[in-house]
Design a protein around this motif. Structure first.
Motif, PDB file in Angstrom:
ATOM      1  N   LEU A 150       0.721  -1.225  -0.012  1.00 25.29           N
ATOM      2  CA  LEU A 150       0.008  -0.143   0.022  1.00 25.29           C
ATOM      3  C   LEU A 150       0.806   1.325   0.011  1.00 25.29           C
ATOM      4  O   LEU A 150       0.611   2.169  -0.558  1.00 25.29           O
ATOM      5  CB  LEU A 150      -0.890  -0.039   1.272  1.00 25.29           C
ATOM      6  N   ASP A 151       1.860   1.237   0.807  1.00 19.66           N
ATOM      7  CA  ASP A 151       2.968   2.334   0.888  1.00 19.66           C
ATOM      8  C   ASP A 151       3.485   2.641  -0.428  1.00 19.66           C
ATOM      9  O   ASP A 151       3.835   3.805  -1.257  1.00 19.66           O
ATOM     10  CB  ASP A 151       4.016   2.229   1.718  1.00 19.66           C
ATOM     11  N   LEU A 152       3.880   1.438  -1.248  1.00 17.53           N
ATOM     12  CA  LEU A 152       4.429   1.699  -2.553  1.00 17.53           C
ATOM     13  C   LEU A 152       3.532   2.307  -3.421  1.00 17.53           C
ATOM     14  O   LEU A 152       3.815   3.020  -4.435  1.00 17.53           O
ATOM     15  CB  LEU A 152       5.086   0.260  -3.163  1.00 17.53           C
ATOM     16  N   MET A 153       2.222   1.863  -3.333  1.00 18.69           N
ATOM     17  CA  MET A 153       1.164   2.130  -4.481  1.00 18.69           C
ATOM     18  C   MET A 153       0.614   3.545  -4.303  1.00 18.69           C
ATOM     19  O   MET A 153       0.454   4.487  -5.087  1.00 18.69           O
ATOM     20  CB  MET A 153      -0.106   1.288  -4.171  1.00 18.69           C
ATOM     21  N   MET A 154       0.996   4.236  -2.954  1.00 14.65           N
ATOM     22  CA  MET A 154       0.623   5.273  -2.603  1.00 14.65           C
ATOM     23  C   MET A 154       1.714   6.095  -3.002  1.00 14.65           C
ATOM     24  O   MET A 154       1.422   7.653  -3.803  1.00 14.65           O
ATOM     25  CB  MET A 154       0.450   5.597  -1.024  1.00 14.65           C
ATOM     26  N   GLN A 155       3.016   5.801  -2.922  1.00 16.60           N
ATOM     27  CA  GLN A 155       4.118   6.580  -3.640  1.00 16.60           C
ATOM     28  C   GLN A 155       4.015   7.087  -5.116  1.00 16.60           C
ATOM     29  O   GLN A 155       4.228   8.032  -5.772  1.00 16.60           O
ATOM     30  CB  GLN A 155       5.445   5.790  -3.277  1.00 16.60           C
ATOM     31  N   VAL A 156       3.757   5.681  -5.783  1.00 17.76           N
ATOM     32  CA  VAL A 156       3.488   5.738  -7.139  1.00 17.76           C
ATOM     33  C   VAL A 156       2.248   6.837  -7.551  1.00 17.76           C
ATOM     34  O   VAL A 156       2.559   7.517  -8.542  1.00 17.76           O
ATOM     35  CB  VAL A 156       3.377   4.371  -7.734  1.00 17.76           C
ATOM     36  N   PHE A 157       1.106   6.689  -6.797  1.00 21.58           N
ATOM     37  CA  PHE A 157       0.150   7.431  -7.027  1.00 21.58           C
ATOM     38  C   PHE A 157       0.332   8.837  -6.907  1.00 21.58           C
ATOM     39  O   PHE A 157       0.258   9.823  -7.734  1.00 21.58           O
ATOM     40  CB  PHE A 157      -1.163   7.106  -6.199  1.00 21.58           C
ATOM     41  N   GLN A 158       1.320   9.377  -5.875  1.00 19.90           N
ATOM     42  CA  GLN A 158       1.562  10.624  -5.705  1.00 19.90           C
ATOM     43  C   GLN A 158       2.553  11.256  -6.570  1.00 19.90           C
ATOM     44  O   GLN A 158       2.516  12.331  -6.906  1.00 19.90           O
ATOM     45  CB  GLN A 158       2.152  10.854  -4.186  1.00 19.90           C
ATOM     46  N   TYR A 159       3.467  10.438  -7.010  1.00 19.61           N
ATOM     47  CA  TYR A 159       4.431  10.617  -8.118  1.00 19.61           C
ATOM     48  C   TYR A 159       3.831  10.907  -9.289  1.00 19.61           C
ATOM     49  O   TYR A 159       3.905  12.121 -10.092  1.00 19.61           O
ATOM     50  CB  TYR A 159       5.457   9.739  -8.528  1.00 19.61           C
ATOM     51  N   LEU A 160       2.886  10.149  -9.418  1.00 16.16           N
ATOM     52  CA  LEU A 160       2.128  10.472 -11.068  1.00 16.16           C
ATOM     53  C   LEU A 160       1.230  11.540 -10.714  1.00 16.16           C
ATOM     54  O   LEU A 160       1.199  12.333 -12.118  1.00 16.16           O
ATOM     55  CB  LEU A 160       1.272   8.980 -11.168  1.00 16.16           C
ATOM     56  N   LEU A 161       0.753  11.920  -9.769  1.00 14.48           N
ATOM     57  CA  LEU A 161      -0.141  13.131  -9.683  1.00 14.48           C
ATOM     58  C   LEU A 161       0.582  14.439  -9.656  1.00 14.48           C
ATOM     59  O   LEU A 161       0.378  15.258 -10.060  1.00 14.48           O
ATOM     60  CB  LEU A 161      -1.132  12.983  -8.348  1.00 14.48           C
ATOM     61  N   GLY A 162       1.973  14.311  -9.300  1.00 12.27           N
ATOM     62  CA  GLY A 162       2.923  15.315  -9.404  1.00 12.27           C
ATOM     63  C   GLY A 162       3.254  15.594 -10.817  1.00 12.27           C
ATOM     64  O   GLY A 162       3.691  16.709 -11.072  1.00 12.27           O
TER      65      GLY A 162
END
Length: 83
Positions: free
Chosen positions: A4-16
């Motif tokens: 879940l942490d990895l998925m959230m990091q990827v999601f935050q990166y993509l949104l940036g």
């Protein structure tokens, strides 16, 4: 690291990386798809695993709930019919 942490990091990166208006459109489209699939699954009874519509129902169930549908008593976990 948790998945879940990895998925959230990827999601935050993509949104940036993605511009705000495009990200907003993507979120709106995904939300609409999930809502429509949820409504369909809510009122559509699970078809028999031997039915041609069963694969469509499984896809809609995954899109609506983000988890695999319940395994039928006549179907094994790998999708093979138990006789």
């Amino acid at each position: 690291m948790d998945n879940l942490d990895l998925m959230m990091q990827v999601f935050q990166y993509l949104l940036g990386v993605i511009p705000g208006d495009i990200a907003g459109n993507i979120v709106a489209v995904v939300t609409t798809i999930v809502t429509i699939c949820t409504l369909i699954i809510r009122f559509w009874k699970m078809p028999e695993p031997s039915s041609k519509l069963y694969k469509l129902w499984k896809l809609l169930h995954v899109l609506a709930s983000f988890k695999a549908p319940p395994v039928s008593k006549t179907e094994s976990k790998d999708g093979q019919k138990i006789t």
